[in-house]
Design a protein around this motif. Structure first.
Motif, PDB file in Angstrom:
ATOM      1  N   THR A   1      57.903  89.175  86.408  1.00 33.34           N
ATOM      2  CA  THR A   1      57.797  90.273  85.435  1.00 33.34           C
ATOM      3  C   THR A   1      57.316  91.547  86.110  1.00 33.34           C
ATOM      4  N   THR A   2      56.318  91.442  86.980  1.00 35.65           N
ATOM      5  CA  THR A   2      55.800  92.647  87.648  1.00 35.65           C
ATOM      6  C   THR A   2      56.841  93.237  88.594  1.00 35.65           C
TER       7      THR A   2
ATOM      8  N   VAL B   1      52.534  91.726  77.490  1.00 35.67           N
ATOM      9  CA  VAL B   1      52.296  90.558  78.350  1.00 35.67           C
ATOM     10  C   VAL B   1      50.895  90.495  78.941  1.00 35.67           C
TER      11      VAL B   1
ATOM     12  N   TRP C   1      54.625  85.497  85.684  1.00 34.60           N
ATOM     13  CA  TRP C   1      53.982  86.811  85.837  1.00 34.60           C
ATOM     14  C   TRP C   1      54.535  87.574  87.036  1.00 34.60           C
TER      15      TRP C   1
ATOM     16  N   ARG D   1      51.477  91.282  90.950  1.00 35.34           N
ATOM     17  CA  ARG D   1      51.796  89.872  91.126  1.00 35.34           C
ATOM     18  C   ARG D   1      50.785  89.166  92.026  1.00 35.34           C
TER      19      ARG D   1
ATOM     20  N   GLU E   1      58.439  86.863  81.361  1.00 39.49           N
ATOM     21  CA  GLU E   1      57.176  86.188  81.650  1.00 39.49           C
ATOM     22  C   GLU E   1      57.221  84.716  81.236  1.00 39.49           C
TER      23      GLU E   1
ATOM     24  N   PHE F   1      48.388  87.204  79.667  1.00 35.36           N
ATOM     25  CA  PHE F   1      48.171  86.859  81.071  1.00 35.36           C
ATOM     26  C   PHE F   1      46.685  86.730  81.394  1.00 35.36           C
TER      27      PHE F   1
END
Length: 499
Positions: free
Chosen positions: A466-467, A320, A463, A381, A458, A324
């Motif tokens: 996901t983090t 990812v 984002w 994030r 994601e 990103f």
């Protein structure tokens, strides 16, 4: 000064360790080198329709992980029964050579798929057999250090190779990528062929501490063949008539002193057998298969889960992060690849983390690694727009995560060997290959599931979500590790029992 023979060099500790670490680096590098190449290769050579490029790329990536996952227990099953490590070792050499050749010659999609499958099977053999050889080679208090070295070498190769593959393919094309694979593979193969496992570390031996013992002791030799025993008899044992030493072998067999001595030996042996309590070692008919007995160990399950988390985090970031930074900073593939140096460079400290765990115990070092890595992942994030400060924040957080993640990979990899040592004594068989095959299955499953889960999160939630998911996953590894992983006090007690 006597010259050192080639055979001594081939079986030396240094040469074996260099070979294993080179093999793990090569495995990680080759598996990641072609990952960024596949979409462009499929499109440019028109190997699949345009609409199928994404799914075809995913199939090629998954093929390696699936072969790795299923190949490891098959290899361990063979080693457990045949007690032979060289045969699968050489099979692995053949597979990696054939897989590389298939990639170079590929002009059909199925040839690329076969290439990945063969390389995946080769990887499963490397970790199942190679790490078992590594543990047999080093002392018990060095296992964490060298396990950290081998696993860090794999991580470094896996993180750096996509950058190299993308740049080389863009500038020079497929055949130069193939040439890099072939050259690195040739070095790996040459070292594997030259390496000679020392006789002291035969797979037929089960380690008790650092002192190997045979899995099944042979029967005592006859008295006539044990000449040293004739001179080490107890005072109560009958003495051998000096005249008997001048007789021929045939006459000696019928000499009265020999007859008396043999009768005494037989009586003593019978009395010893009567007074000796039955062995606690389970009989082969009741003994669980190697892998099943290992899966009953909470300590091993905690270590496998920790290894799974490590691989999930690394592969998820690989999946990812490039997309990103491309959307957030408008970075090219080269800039995105250079960003992974923030994770790869701290991985060189993996042996230090392993050495620290060897001294202090794995439990709290690994727990600290989980708890320190999670905040860095969650704070990623905060990076949500394009600015110099945001780029610096991203690099700092990735460097912190790369530094702390090594605190649980090396110790938990060593835990797999310690559990194998304990179960090998309980089951009276060599279970190192089975233990590392399970670790390899955990890594392969993470390599398959991590990118898919991270990519799906994601795409659907963004984002930030996901983090957070990566951070929560990391924290979850601390609980079983704190409850089940061996600490310094436990290992010390085990060492006392082994003496």
């Amino acid at each position: 000064m006597r010259p050192i023979s080639l055979s001594a060099i081939r079986s030396s500790k240094a040469f074996i360790l260099i070979t294993i670490c080179t093999a793990t680096f090569t495995d990680g590098f080759i598996s990641g080198l072609v990952t960024p190449v596949f979409p462009f290769l499929l499109r440019e050579q028109k190997l699949v329709p345009e609409k199928d490029i994404q799914i075809s790329t995913s199939i090629l990536i998954a093929a390696f992980a699936l072969a790795d996952f299923f190949g490891a227990p098959l290899c361990a099953w063979y080693v457990d029964r045949s007690k032979s490590r060289p045969i699968p070792w050489y099979i692995g050499i053949f597979l990696i050579s054939t897989g590389t050749a298939f990639f170079g010659l590929a002009n059909r999609f199925w040839m690329l798929a076969i290439s990945r499958i063969l390389q995946g099977f080769s990887s499963s053999i490397l970790y199942t057999v190679g790490l078992a050889v590594l543990v047999d080679t080093v002392e018990r208090d060095e296992v964490g250090q060298w396990m950290g070295t081998a696993m860090s070498a794999n991580n470094i190769g896996m993180i750096l190779s996509p950058l190299v593959g993308g740049i080389v393919y863009e500038k020079a094309g497929k055949m130069v990528v193939f040439a890099i694979m072939a050259a690195l593979g040739a070095i790996d193969i040459a070292l594997r062929l030259l390496m000679k496992e020392s006789k002291e570390n035969s797979p037929m031996e089960v380690k008790v501490g650092n002192i190997p013992r045979r899995a099944a002791s042979p029967a005592p030799p006859p008295v006539l063949e044990n000449r040293e025993g004739l001179h080490a008899q107890s005072p109560e044992s009958p003495r051998l008539d000096p005249e008997a030493s001048r007789l021929s072998a045939q006459e000696l067999l019928h000499h009265p002193s020999i007859t008396t001595l043999n009768s005494s030996y037989t009586s003593t042996k019978s009395e010893t057998a009567t007074n000796t309590p039955p062995s606690s070692t389970p009989s082969p008919s009741r003994r669980l298969p190697g892998i099943l007995s290992l899966l009953h160990s909470p300590r091993l399950l905690a270590a496998l889960y920790g290894c799974f988390i490590n691989e999930c985090i690394v592969t998820s970031l690989c999946a990812v992060l490039p997309l990103f930074v491309n959307s957030a900073f408008n970075w090219s593939s080269l800039q995105a690849g250079l960003l992974f140096l923030t994770i790869a460079i701290p991985a060189f400290a993996g042996p230090l983390a392993g050495a620290l765990a060897d001294r202090l115990g794995a439990r709290w070092i690994a727990v600290a690694g989980f708890l320190l890595t999670a905040p860095s992942l969650i704070l990623l994030r905060l990076v949500d727009h394009n600015s110099k400060e945001q780029v610096i924040l991203l690099c700092v957080l990735l460097t912190l995560a790369g530094t702390t993640i090594i605190l649980f990979l090396s110790p938990l990899g060593a835990e797999c060997s310690f559990v194998a040592e304990e179960e090998s004594k309980n089951q009276n068989m060599d279970l190192y290959a089975s233990s590392f095959s399970l670790m390899n299955c955990a890594l392969a499953a993470a390599g398959l599931l991590g990118p898919l889960a991270a990519g799906g999160l994601e795409q659907r939630f963004g984002w930030g979500a996901t983090t957070i998911a990566m951070g929560v996953l990391c924290v979850s590894g601390a609980v079983p590790c704190a409850l089940a992983t061996g600490g310094k006090r436990v290992d010390a007690m085990e060492g006392e029992h082994d003496v």
